[in-house]
Design a protein around this motif. Structure first.
Motif, PDB file in Angstrom:
ATOM      1  N   SER A  68      77.697  38.460  29.876  1.00 47.22           N
ATOM      2  CA  SER A  68      76.638  37.453  29.724  1.00 47.22           C
ATOM      3  C   SER A  68      76.605  36.458  30.877  1.00 47.22           C
ATOM      4  O   SER A  68      75.765  35.557  30.900  1.00 47.22           O
ATOM      5  N   LEU A  69      77.523  36.616  31.820  1.00 41.23           N
ATOM      6  CA  LEU A  69      77.607  35.690  32.958  1.00 41.23           C
ATOM      7  C   LEU A  69      77.090  36.343  34.223  1.00 41.23           C
ATOM      8  O   LEU A  69      77.442  37.495  34.533  1.00 41.23           O
ATOM      9  N   THR A  70      76.269  35.632  34.963  1.00 40.52           N
ATOM     10  CA  THR A  70      75.809  36.053  36.283  1.00 40.52           C
ATOM     11  C   THR A  70      75.889  34.844  37.206  1.00 40.52           C
ATOM     12  O   THR A  70      76.020  33.701  36.737  1.00 40.52           O
ATOM     13  N   ARG A  96      75.333  23.709  45.987  1.00 36.35           N
ATOM     14  CA  ARG A  96      76.337  24.699  46.362  1.00 36.35           C
ATOM     15  C   ARG A  96      75.885  26.063  45.853  1.00 36.35           C
ATOM     16  O   ARG A  96      75.355  26.189  44.746  1.00 36.35           O
ATOM     17  N   VAL A  97      76.117  27.082  46.640  1.00 36.84           N
ATOM     18  CA  VAL A  97      75.738  28.442  46.259  1.00 36.84           C
ATOM     19  C   VAL A  97      76.825  29.030  45.366  1.00 36.84           C
ATOM     20  O   VAL A  97      77.995  29.096  45.752  1.00 36.84           O
ATOM     21  N   VAL A  98      76.443  29.443  44.157  1.00 42.11           N
ATOM     22  CA  VAL A  98      77.376  30.108  43.247  1.00 42.11           C
ATOM     23  C   VAL A  98      77.362  31.598  43.572  1.00 42.11           C
ATOM     24  O   VAL A  98      76.325  32.262  43.456  1.00 42.11           O
ATOM     25  N   THR A  99      78.488  32.132  43.986  1.00 38.38           N
ATOM     26  CA  THR A  99      78.562  33.545  44.380  1.00 38.38           C
ATOM     27  C   THR A  99      78.999  34.443  43.237  1.00 38.38           C
ATOM     28  O   THR A  99      78.749  35.651  43.270  1.00 38.38           O
ATOM     29  N   ALA A 100      79.680  33.866  42.237  1.00 41.39           N
ATOM     30  CA  ALA A 100      80.122  34.670  41.097  1.00 41.39           C
ATOM     31  C   ALA A 100      80.459  33.746  39.934  1.00 41.39           C
ATOM     32  O   ALA A 100      80.828  32.583  40.132  1.00 41.39           O
ATOM     33  N   ILE A 109      85.601  29.715  32.083  1.00 43.85           N
ATOM     34  CA  ILE A 109      84.625  30.233  33.047  1.00 43.85           C
ATOM     35  C   ILE A 109      84.921  29.631  34.418  1.00 43.85           C
ATOM     36  O   ILE A 109      85.107  28.419  34.557  1.00 43.85           O
ATOM     37  N   VAL A 110      84.944  30.483  35.434  1.00 42.27           N
ATOM     38  CA  VAL A 110      85.157  30.040  36.806  1.00 42.27           C
ATOM     39  C   VAL A 110      83.900  30.350  37.614  1.00 42.27           C
ATOM     40  O   VAL A 110      83.426  31.494  37.635  1.00 42.27           O
ATOM     41  N   LEU A 111      83.367  29.315  38.267  1.00 47.06           N
ATOM     42  CA  LEU A 111      82.219  29.483  39.155  1.00 47.06           C
ATOM     43  C   LEU A 111      82.723  29.516  40.585  1.00 47.06           C
ATOM     44  O   LEU A 111      83.222  28.512  41.107  1.00 47.06           O
ATOM     45  N   GLU A 112      82.637  30.680  41.212  1.00 48.15           N
ATOM     46  CA  GLU A 112      83.040  30.819  42.613  1.00 48.15           C
ATOM     47  C   GLU A 112      81.916  30.297  43.496  1.00 48.15           C
ATOM     48  O   GLU A 112      80.742  30.628  43.282  1.00 48.15           O
ATOM     49  N   LEU A 113      82.280  29.490  44.500  1.00 44.21           N
ATOM     50  CA  LEU A 113      81.295  28.871  45.378  1.00 44.21           C
ATOM     51  C   LEU A 113      81.404  29.436  46.788  1.00 44.21           C
ATOM     52  O   LEU A 113      82.496  29.772  47.258  1.00 44.21           O
ATOM     53  N   SER A 114      80.280  29.506  47.457  1.00 42.25           N
ATOM     54  CA  SER A 114      80.280  29.951  48.848  1.00 42.25           C
ATOM     55  C   SER A 114      80.964  28.902  49.727  1.00 42.25           C
ATOM     56  O   SER A 114      80.678  27.708  49.629  1.00 42.25           O
ATOM     57  N   TYR A 115      81.897  29.347  50.576  1.00 42.25           N
ATOM     58  CA  TYR A 115      82.577  28.426  51.491  1.00 42.25           C
ATOM     59  C   TYR A 115      83.028  29.196  52.722  1.00 42.25           C
ATOM     60  O   TYR A 115      83.156  30.430  52.691  1.00 42.25           O
ATOM     61  N   ALA A 116      83.263  28.484  53.792  1.00 43.40           N
ATOM     62  CA  ALA A 116      83.728  29.096  55.037  1.00 43.40           C
ATOM     63  C   ALA A 116      84.060  27.983  56.015  1.00 43.40           C
ATOM     64  O   ALA A 116      83.620  26.834  55.851  1.00 43.40           O
ATOM     65  N   GLU A 117      84.846  28.306  57.024  1.00 51.76           N
ATOM     66  CA  GLU A 117      85.149  27.330  58.072  1.00 51.76           C
ATOM     67  C   GLU A 117      83.852  26.808  58.672  1.00 51.76           C
ATOM     68  O   GLU A 117      82.967  27.584  59.042  1.00 51.76           O
ATOM     69  N   GLY A 118      83.711  25.498  58.718  1.00 49.46           N
ATOM     70  CA  GLY A 118      82.539  24.885  59.319  1.00 49.46           C
ATOM     71  C   GLY A 118      81.309  24.869  58.451  1.00 49.46           C
ATOM     72  O   GLY A 118      80.281  24.314  58.851  1.00 49.46           O
ATOM     73  N   GLN A 119      81.383  25.446  57.250  1.00 49.55           N
ATOM     74  CA  GLN A 119      80.213  25.463  56.374  1.00 49.55           C
ATOM     75  C   GLN A 119      80.070  24.111  55.688  1.00 49.55           C
ATOM     76  O   GLN A 119      81.015  23.616  55.081  1.00 49.55           O
ATOM     77  N   PRO A 120      78.910  23.487  55.776  1.00 51.06           N
ATOM     78  CA  PRO A 120      78.739  22.155  55.170  1.00 51.06           C
ATOM     79  C   PRO A 120      78.695  22.210  53.652  1.00 51.06           C
ATOM     80  O   PRO A 120      78.311  23.222  53.066  1.00 51.06           O
ATOM     81  N   GLY A 121      79.110  21.120  53.047  1.00 49.23           N
ATOM     82  CA  GLY A 121      78.951  20.979  51.610  1.00 49.23           C
ATOM     83  C   GLY A 121      80.184  21.202  50.781  1.00 49.23           C
ATOM     84  O   GLY A 121      80.215  20.812  49.617  1.00 49.23           O
TER      85      GLY A 121
END
Length: 409
Positions: A68-70, A96-100, A109-121
């Protein structure tokens, strides 16, 4: 808390919309809106700490249907502001972009967020240009539920999300302390028994306090980069066979008053050694930029205390020199210097290369630039290599070299 049969019946047809219905609908149906707390999960990347996921405390509602989670079940927004009133504010205000969206082993429930070196937010720190300081930002996360998820076979819509603490296991492993003379520091203690070495990490200029603003957080030394954290990783602990790691925080910047700060750092070393099972013959000092200067300064002031010194993009030049050549030439502590030749903040030739030429039997590693995991960082950030145990000479890496050094009587 599970809903009683009476509560479900009172909700009537509204139960089909969820176990909790926000706002007026919840009141009309007789349902008390469900409140769920959430934790910010952070990781200290090479370029600084970022929030990488959110953990929602939903275990009491479970079991939850994973199907039931997307990623679209929830939206996440963050507003970050400086704890010190400055213009411009180094914070941000964005989605923030939820990737999973997944369910962990605890049923949360765990909401994975988009992140990376130098990525703002995602960053937890902001740099105050007017103060030349990093500060821990005030983070306000807002979670919006876009669709129900299924728990115990029924759809659930959460009424309120309440933000909780920031969790970073690597940082949280360090305890908080203040020395007798008021200098704050963080301490990692190994699991190993018996006398263990001590690694002293001296931060860069951006991680000191800003006392005119009343800001002295004892936090940024571990969140701004992996300088100290590298030594407390399982890899670092294996190489040193267990080691204490201490990260003092300056009242300002080390190079503003090295002679005054030196005895305060020495006091912390003595305090940790007195309270814990530290091998005084294996105390190592490592520092970057301002801390690189200070690691050299410590070995000129206390030639018999340290087993090794690792100054990273340290500063010795100036008019007059911060550390004159006669002092550098008198250093007897085994020294391994590191810098990148594209450093446009601290001249690598006038400082690191020159210090290597003057310090007897010193080692040096010179990089062309700072690239790690495919990301190019500013040339001044050569501490990233040391935090990853990358520098090597004839196959011997810098942590292994440090671990072999003992104080000379």
């Amino acid at each position: 808390m599970p809903l009683s049969r009476r509560t479900v019946l009172a909700a009537g047809a509204g139960a089909a919309a969820g176990l909790a219905i926000p706002g007026a609908a919840a009141q009309a149906g007789g349902n008390k809106a469900t409140t769920v707390g959430f934790t910010l999960n952070a990781v200290t990347l090479d370029g600084g700490e970022q929030v990488v996921s959110l953990t929602l405390g939903t275990r009491r509602l479970g079991p939850i249907s994973r199907a039931s989670l997307t990623p679209g079940t929830f939206s996440v927004h963050v507003k970050a502001t400086s704890p010190i009133a400055v213009t411009p504010d180094p914070g941000y205000d964005l989605d923030r972009v939820v990737t999973a969206a997944r369910v962990d082993r605890h049923g949360d429930i765990v909401l994975e967020l988009s992140y990376a070196e130098g990525q703002p937010g995602g960053g937890t720190l902001g740099y105050l240009v007017s103060r030349s300081r990093n500060v821990r930002l005030n983070l306000t996360y807002t979670i919006t539920q876009n669709a129900p998820f299924v728990a115990r076979g029924r759809p659930v819509t959460v009424g309120t999300f309440v933000q909780g603490r920031l969790s970073n296991p690597e940082v949280d492993a360090y305890s908080y302390h203040t020395s007798k003379d008021g200098m704050k520091y963080r301490l990692f203690s190994p699991r190993s028994q018996g006398k263990r070495p001590l690694v002293v990490w001296l931060h860069g200029g951006g991680e000191g306090a800003s006392l005119p603003d009343g800001y002295y957080d004892n936090e940024t030394t571990l969140r701004a980069n992996r300088g100290a954290l590298g030594f407390s990783t399982p890899q670092g602990q294996r190489i040193f066979h267990g080691a204490y790691v201490v990260a003092p925080q300056s009242f300002s910047a080390w190079m503003l008053d090295g002679p005054r700060f030196a005895p305060l750092i020495r006091q912390i070393v003595d305090e940790v050694a007195r309270r814990h099972n530290v091998d005084r013959d294996r105390v190592h000092v490592v520092g970057c930029s301002n801390g690189g200067y200070m690691s050299l300064k410590m070995t000129t002031v206390y030639p018999d205390v340290f087993a090794s010194s690792v100054p990273i993009c340290g500063i010795v030049a100036g008019n007059p020199p911060l550390i004159p050549d006669p002092e550098l030439a008198a250093i007897t502590t085994p020294t391994w210097l590191v810098t990148s030749l594209d450093d446009d903040t601290v001249d690598p030739v006038a400082n690191t290369v020159h210090a290597h030429d003057v310090i007897p039997r010193s080692r040096v590693t010179l990089y062309d630039n700072v690239i790690w995991n495919g990301h190019q960082f500013p040339g001044h950030w050569s501490w990233i290599y040391v935090a990853r145990n990358d520098p090597s000479i004839n196959g011997l890496h810098i942590w292994q070299w440090m671990s072999r050094q003992h104080r000379r009587d």
